[in-house]
Design an enzyme around this catalytic site. Structure first.
Site: not given
Ligand code: HEM
Length: 325
Positions: A156, A230
């Site tokens: 993450d 996501h």
């Molecule tokens: C990408 C987990 C909530 C925004 C990701 C990734 C994971 C992840 C595993 C893919 C790897 C990475 O690029 O970091 C989670 C979990 C969450 C959560 C477990 C809550 C339970 C959120 C929330 C937001 C968010 C609330 C924004 C409001 C993003 C963004 C990316 C991302 C901007 C990168 C997208 C890209 O450009 O590839 N998240 N996330 N995440 N997440 Fe989350």
């Protein structure tokens, strides 16, 4: 320091851009009514840098830092200066199935270090400086889990902006000149339904996240108009192709004995609207109804937004006290 567009920003930003650490404490407090409470809160937030020095100097390698965020309702209690241009309370977002709730919070402290004892000691002294003036609304202890994985098992933070993009995505520039060098932070405490998540195959989990689980490789986007992953729903691109990134420092937390497994979401952005747009796509869905399936296994119990002033603005609050009488 310059952003991607070449704008100058003060180098005295708070430690928003600090590297990921092994431990963190996320502390949200509300300020009690009355001038005395506001005075104590102002003294404590303007003294945070000194407190970081006092505790952090005892092991410089552990890189103790603390970011202070100020909520919309607290701003006029702490200073007579105008509100930062985009500071508003976090607005709840209701989707077809899941809701991003808004919960109380006047001040947010993001305490980070590579040693938990430094975070703990810092929080202890901070709360003693705030004694009698605040109530703790939320307090979460986060830890780094293996190779920066969340408790769902995925790495993450990979797509965080780096290099010249970082400052441009995260730090306020000339669009709000008095508050250059500041940032906005939105936080949410999510808890996971681990039994339901584990009942999925790894392939199903990967389709929800948009990355492979073992080796963290990005998957192709689903065809337009179908259920997006996501990572796709959380990607914000303007019609002219400009992408708006945020800096995430999500951390796992939990208490296995109590069945609690969570992710503390922390997102820093130059504009809070970027995170609002991500949340809209996640909770309402894009197209509407095709919401983020991550939410079937992750429920936000809190949600709040803060302005993170640059260090000179934060320290200047000490001499800008408003007349609250
Ligand atoms: C990408 C987990 C909530 C925004 C990701 C990734 C994971 C992840 C595993 C893919 C790897 C990475 O690029 O970091 C989670 C979990 C969450 C959560 C477990 C809550 C339970 C959120 C929330 C937001 C968010 C609330 C924004 C409001 C993003 C963004 C990316 C991302 C901007 C990168 C997208 C890209 O450009 O590839 N998240 N996330 N995440 N997440 Fe989350």
């Amino acid at each position: 320091m310059t952003d991607a567009s070449g704008d100058r920003v003060p180098i005295e930003a708070q430690s928003v851009l600090a590297p990921l650490t092994r431990s963190a404490i996320f502390l949200v407090v509300t300020i009690r009514e009355g001038t005395a409470a506001a005075d104590i809160a102002r003294d404590a937030v303007t003294g945070v840098s000194d407190l970081v020095k006092s505790v952090g100097f005892r092991d410089l390698d552990a890189r103790l830092s603390c970011v202070v965020g100020i909520g919309a309702a607290a701003w006029p209690l702490l200073t007579s200066q105008p509100m930062p241009a985009q500071l508003r309370p976090f607005t709840p977002i209701g989707g077809p199935v899941h809701t991003a709730v808004s919960t109380p919070g006047d001040l947010f402290f993001h305490i980070r270090a590579d040693r938990f004892d430094l975070c703990f000691e810092f929080e202890r002294l901070l709360l003693s400086a705030l004694d009698g003036a605040v109530d703790v609304a939320d307090e979460v202890t986060g830890f780094r889990y293996f190779d920066a994985r969340d408790l769902l098992g995925f790495v993450d933070g990979t797509a965080n902006p780096v290099g010249s993009e970082l400052v441009g995505d995260v730090i306020v520039g000339d669009e709000d000149a008095p508050y250059r060098g500041g940032s906005y932070v939105t936080v949410q405490r999510y808890v996971h339904d681990m039994a339901a998540w584990r009942a999925l195959s790894s392939e199903q989990q990967e389709a929800i996240m948009g990355r492979t689980k073992a080796d963290n490789v990005e998957l192709d986007d689903a065809p337009a108009g179908t259920q997006s992953a996501h990572k796709t729903l959380a990607t914000i691109t303007d019609p002219d192709g400009t992408e708006h990134g945020i800096l995430r420092d999500n951390m796992p937390f939990g208490q296995p004995g109590a069945g609690e497994f969570g992710t503390y979401f922390t997102g820093y952005a130059r504009s809070p609207q970027t995170i609002d747009r991500m949340l809209l796509r996640m909770f309402v869905g894009f197209p509407a109804g095709a919401y983020d399936r991550l939410l079937d296994f992750s429920t936000p119990l809190t949600g709040s937004t803060y302005f993170v002033p640059s260090l000179p603005v934060l320290e200047g609050l000490a001499v800008e006290a408003p007349d609250l009488t």
